[in-house]
Design a protein around this motif. Structure first.
Motif, PDB file in Angstrom:
ATOM      1  N   GLU A   1       0.829  -1.205   0.000  1.00 46.64           N
ATOM      2  CA  GLU A   1       0.000   0.000   0.000  1.00 46.64           C
ATOM      3  C   GLU A   1       0.865   1.258   0.000  1.00 46.64           C
ATOM      4  O   GLU A   1       0.555   2.233  -0.694  1.00 46.64           O
ATOM      5  N   LEU A   2       1.945   1.255   0.776  1.00 44.17           N
ATOM      6  CA  LEU A   2       2.847   2.406   0.788  1.00 44.17           C
ATOM      7  C   LEU A   2       3.487   2.612  -0.587  1.00 44.17           C
ATOM      8  O   LEU A   2       3.608   3.738  -1.077  1.00 44.17           O
ATOM      9  N   ARG A   3       3.905   1.528  -1.202  1.00 42.50           N
ATOM     10  CA  ARG A   3       4.519   1.617  -2.531  1.00 42.50           C
ATOM     11  C   ARG A   3       3.517   2.141  -3.553  1.00 42.50           C
ATOM     12  O   ARG A   3       3.832   3.008  -4.386  1.00 42.50           O
TER      13      ARG A   3
ATOM     14  N   GLU B   1       0.900   4.009  -2.964  1.00 41.40           N
ATOM     15  CA  GLU B   1       0.670   5.435  -2.685  1.00 41.40           C
ATOM     16  C   GLU B   1       1.854   6.271  -3.145  1.00 41.40           C
ATOM     17  O   GLU B   1       1.679   7.352  -3.732  1.00 41.40           O
ATOM     18  N   LEU B   2       3.080   5.828  -2.914  1.00 42.75           N
ATOM     19  CA  LEU B   2       4.264   6.554  -3.363  1.00 42.75           C
ATOM     20  C   LEU B   2       4.277   6.674  -4.880  1.00 42.75           C
ATOM     21  O   LEU B   2       4.540   7.751  -5.430  1.00 42.75           O
ATOM     22  N   ASP B   3       3.974   5.580  -5.564  1.00 48.24           N
ATOM     23  CA  ASP B   3       3.924   5.608  -7.031  1.00 48.24           C
ATOM     24  C   ASP B   3       2.852   6.582  -7.512  1.00 48.24           C
ATOM     25  O   ASP B   3       3.048   7.325  -8.477  1.00 48.24           O
ATOM     26  N   ARG B   4       1.714   6.602  -6.844  1.00 44.47           N
ATOM     27  CA  ARG B   4       0.624   7.500  -7.237  1.00 44.47           C
ATOM     28  C   ARG B   4       1.052   8.958  -7.063  1.00 44.47           C
ATOM     29  O   ARG B   4       0.832   9.783  -7.933  1.00 44.47           O
ATOM     30  N   ARG B   5       1.688   9.263  -5.941  1.00 46.83           N
ATOM     31  CA  ARG B   5       2.077  10.647  -5.658  1.00 46.83           C
ATOM     32  C   ARG B   5       3.221  11.128  -6.558  1.00 46.83           C
ATOM     33  O   ARG B   5       3.310  12.309  -6.868  1.00 46.83           O
ATOM     34  N   THR B   6       4.125  10.259  -6.877  1.00 49.87           N
ATOM     35  CA  THR B   6       5.283  10.675  -7.670  1.00 49.87           C
ATOM     36  C   THR B   6       5.057  10.518  -9.155  1.00 49.87           C
ATOM     37  O   THR B   6       5.913  10.921  -9.948  1.00 49.87           O
ATOM     38  N   GLY B   7       3.931   9.938  -9.523  1.00 45.25           N
ATOM     39  CA  GLY B   7       3.668   9.721 -10.942  1.00 45.25           C
ATOM     40  C   GLY B   7       4.734   8.824 -11.523  1.00 45.25           C
ATOM     41  O   GLY B   7       5.516   9.232 -12.365  1.00 45.25           O
TER      42      GLY B   7
ATOM     43  N   PRO C   1      12.271   6.222  -6.015  1.00 47.13           N
ATOM     44  CA  PRO C   1      13.459   5.838  -5.256  1.00 47.13           C
ATOM     45  C   PRO C   1      13.301   4.475  -4.593  1.00 47.13           C
ATOM     46  O   PRO C   1      14.261   3.891  -4.135  1.00 47.13           O
ATOM     47  N   VAL C   2      12.088   3.963  -4.569  1.00 39.37           N
ATOM     48  CA  VAL C   2      11.846   2.642  -3.983  1.00 39.37           C
ATOM     49  C   VAL C   2      12.026   1.608  -5.076  1.00 39.37           C
ATOM     50  O   VAL C   2      11.437   1.710  -6.154  1.00 39.37           O
ATOM     51  N   ARG C   3      12.876   0.626  -4.824  1.00 37.84           N
ATOM     52  CA  ARG C   3      13.118  -0.411  -5.819  1.00 37.84           C
ATOM     53  C   ARG C   3      12.413  -1.696  -5.422  1.00 37.84           C
ATOM     54  O   ARG C   3      12.296  -2.011  -4.235  1.00 37.84           O
ATOM     55  N   SER C   4      11.970  -2.421  -6.406  1.00 38.05           N
ATOM     56  CA  SER C   4      11.329  -3.713  -6.155  1.00 38.05           C
ATOM     57  C   SER C   4      12.392  -4.739  -5.793  1.00 38.05           C
ATOM     58  O   SER C   4      13.529  -4.686  -6.284  1.00 38.05           O
ATOM     59  N   LEU C   5      12.006  -5.668  -4.962  1.00 43.76           N
ATOM     60  CA  LEU C   5      12.908  -6.771  -4.619  1.00 43.76           C
ATOM     61  C   LEU C   5      12.967  -7.739  -5.783  1.00 43.76           C
ATOM     62  O   LEU C   5      11.986  -7.920  -6.509  1.00 43.76           O
TER      63      LEU C   5
END
Length: 136
Positions: free
Chosen positions: A110-112, A114-120, A127-131
C-alpha cells in the motif's frame, strides 16, 4: 503335583509381572498386555485368564496405575509429552509470525502504491526499488 504346577505358574506369572512393570522383559516385547504377560511368564494365555484370574486382574490394576507405561519408560514418555508441547508452541508462534509478515507485506504494498501514485511513477523513477523475484 497339581498344586506344585499351580504354584510354579503363579510364581512365574508374578515374576513376569514384576519384570514387565519395571521395564525389564526377558521373554516378551515388554508391552503391558495380558498376552505379553503370559509370554513373559512362559504360560499359555488361557492359563493366565482362566486359572489365575486374580493375577491377571492385579496386573491390569497395576498397569492402569502406571498409565500403561512401564516405570522404566515413564521418563521418556514425559520427555515426549514436553517435546510435543514445545512443538505445538512453536507451530503457534510460526503461525503468528506468518500472519504478521502478511500484514507487513500488505502495508509495504500500500505504501509503494501510494508513493507511485504521488510521484507519478510513469514520468519519474521511484526511489523505492522492487525486490528481485528470484535468487540467482
Amino acid at each position: 503335583m497339581m498344586a506344585i504346577d499351580r504354584d510354579a505358574e503363579r510364581d512365574a506369572i508374578t515374576a513376569a509381572m514384576q519384570r514387565l512393570l519395571h521395564g525389564r522383559p526377558t521373554r516378551s516385547t515388554g508391552a503391558l498386555t495380558t498376552l505379553q504377560l503370559a509370554a513373559e511368564a512362559g504360560v499359555k494365555r488361557w492359563v493366565l485368564t482362566h486359572k489365575h484370574v486374580d493375577l491377571k486382574e492385579e496386573f491390569t490394576r497395576r498397569k492402569t496405575e502406571a498409565n500403561g507405561i512401564p516405570p522404566a519408560f515413564q521418563h521418556l514418555h514425559a520427555r515426549a509429552v514436553d517435546a510435543e508441547a514445545a512443538a505445538q508452541a512453536l507451530r503457534e508462534d510460526n503461525n503468528r509470525v506468518r500472519e504478521r509478515v502478511g500484514v507487513y507485506a500488505q502495508v509495504i504494498h500500500e505504501l509503494r502504491t501510494e508513493l507511485d501514485r504521488r510521484t507519478g511513477n510513469s514520468t519519474q523513477r521511484s526511489p523505492v526499488r522492487s525486490l528481485p523475484t528470484s535468487v540467482t
